[in-house]
Write an enzyme that holds these catalytic residues in place. Structure first.
Site, mmCIF file in Angstrom:
data_model
loop_
_atom_site.group_PDB
_atom_site.id
_atom_site.type_symbol
_atom_site.label_atom_id
_atom_site.label_comp_id
_atom_site.label_asym_id
_atom_site.label_seq_id
_atom_site.Cartn_x
_atom_site.Cartn_y
_atom_site.Cartn_z
ATOM 1 N N GLY A 9 0.851 -1.178 0.000
ATOM 2 C CA GLY A 9 0.000 0.000 0.000
ATOM 3 C C GLY A 9 0.889 1.231 0.000
ATOM 4 N N GLY A 12 3.947 0.709 2.410
ATOM 5 C CA GLY A 12 4.806 -0.347 1.894
ATOM 6 C C GLY A 12 5.617 0.100 0.694
ATOM 7 C CG ASN A 102 -2.044 4.046 11.948
ATOM 8 O OD1 ASN A 102 -0.984 4.565 12.287
ATOM 9 N ND2 ASN A 102 -2.630 4.324 10.796
ATOM 10 C CB ALA A 127 2.762 7.790 1.863
ATOM 11 C CE LYS A 181 0.666 7.843 13.327
ATOM 12 N NZ LYS A 181 1.319 6.765 12.563
ATOM 13 C CB SER A 248 -4.781 6.866 6.777
ATOM 14 O OG SER A 248 -5.023 6.795 8.172
#
Length: 301
Positions: A9, A12, A102, A127, A181, A248
């Site tokens: 993804g 990656g 995550n 990204a 996070k 995301s």
């Protein structure tokens, strides 16, 4: 040093491309078609006005045997079951695994791996995967890593050899690293996904900001956080730094994909239940995201 990247993804592809400058990298893809595309054309990284191709070896996931010196697992938390099932079928277990999911729900899953050195990390890069072999690097950051179980030395060797402009930073405590996070994801992701706004809107819009603040306070009570102001400042800093980015979770909703809401707010709700604490905002946001998944076809109710 040989490095395997499991999952192709956005994260990656990004990791496989940058790490290929220093390591012998193989990226393992979900489909044979994606592996063929990467082997034919390489990975194209778009950063600002720049474009750069990286030649990386690619194989379908079925051929992954974790024979590399380090395997970096970049799939989402809800996809880990297939990874762990494969690992547990092997007679010889892998030496070094780095998990980059995550949330914190995945910690219970990786505990089932009996042997080997297990590392966890949190990614600060932004990204977006545009197609099988193209990724847009939207935000530069670092990757924080820590030992979950096992020997630190292989991780230190990897950090020292990694590209200096794509840094990995060692953290002593994996729990504190992941909590930081988790809080960022728990505030920014569900709110931006429901409101359908870029990250910066949470601090630019007076009313959205108040909701974000209330959500943060509810989370701090559940997680019993100290130094609340530092954690909230981190949330604000990420919103400013990634103001033009779409989270995301929002991108998952827009693309009709399952989100990581169970790994993020699901984990926090489980903690609230253990402590018999009320979490009305977290519960409402969790249900709203699950509703969006159902409406978009990302998951069957």
């Amino acid at each position: 040093m040989k490095v395997g990247v499991v999952g192709a993804g956005s994260i990656g592809l990004l990791f496989a491309a940058y790490l290929s400058r220093k390591f012998d990298v193989t990226v393992y893809t979900r489909t044979k078609a994606q592996a063929k595309e990467i082997n034919t054309h390489g990975i194209l990284v778009k950063k600002g006005a720049g474009r750069k191709e990286y030649l990386v070896n690619a194989l379908p996931f079925g051929e992954w045997q974790a024979r590399e010196d380090l395997s970096i697992i970049t799939v989402k938390q809800y996809q880990l079951a297939g990874i762990l099932a494969k690992i547990n079928q092997w007679s010889a277990l892998p030496k070094n695994l780095l998990f980059l999911q995550n949330g914190m729900a995945h910690l219970q899953q990786i505990e089932t791996i009996l042997n080997g050195n297990l590392f966890v990390g949190s990614v600060e890069h932004g990204a977006t995967r545009e197609n099988f072999n193209t990724v847009s690097h939207n935000g530069m950051g670092v990757t924080n890593v820590a030992v979950f179980r096992g020997d630190l030395q292989p991780l230190r060797q990897f950090i020292a050899a990694a590209p200096k402009d794509f840094p990995f930073v060692y953290q002593e405590q994996y729990n504190q690293m992941l909590v930081k996070k988790l809080i960022v994801n728990a505030v920014i992701n569900p709110l931006t996904a429901i409101l359908e706004v870029n990250n910066g809107a949470l601090i630019d819009n007076f009313y959205y900001y108040q909701v974000a603040e209330k959500l943060f306070k509810e989370i701090t009570l559940i997680l019993a956080l100290k130094n609340e102001s530092e954690y909230f400042q981190q949330v604000l800093d990420i919103c400013r730094k990634t103001a033009d980015n779409r989270s995301s979770m929002l991108k998952d909703i827009e693309a009709n994909r399952v989100t990581e809401i169970d790994a993020i707010l699901g984990y926090i709700l489980a903690e609230a239940k253990k402590q018999k604490k009320e979490a009305p905002l977290c519960q409402s946001l969790y249900l709203l995201i699950k509703g969006k998944e159902t409406n978009k076809g990302g998951i069957v109710a």
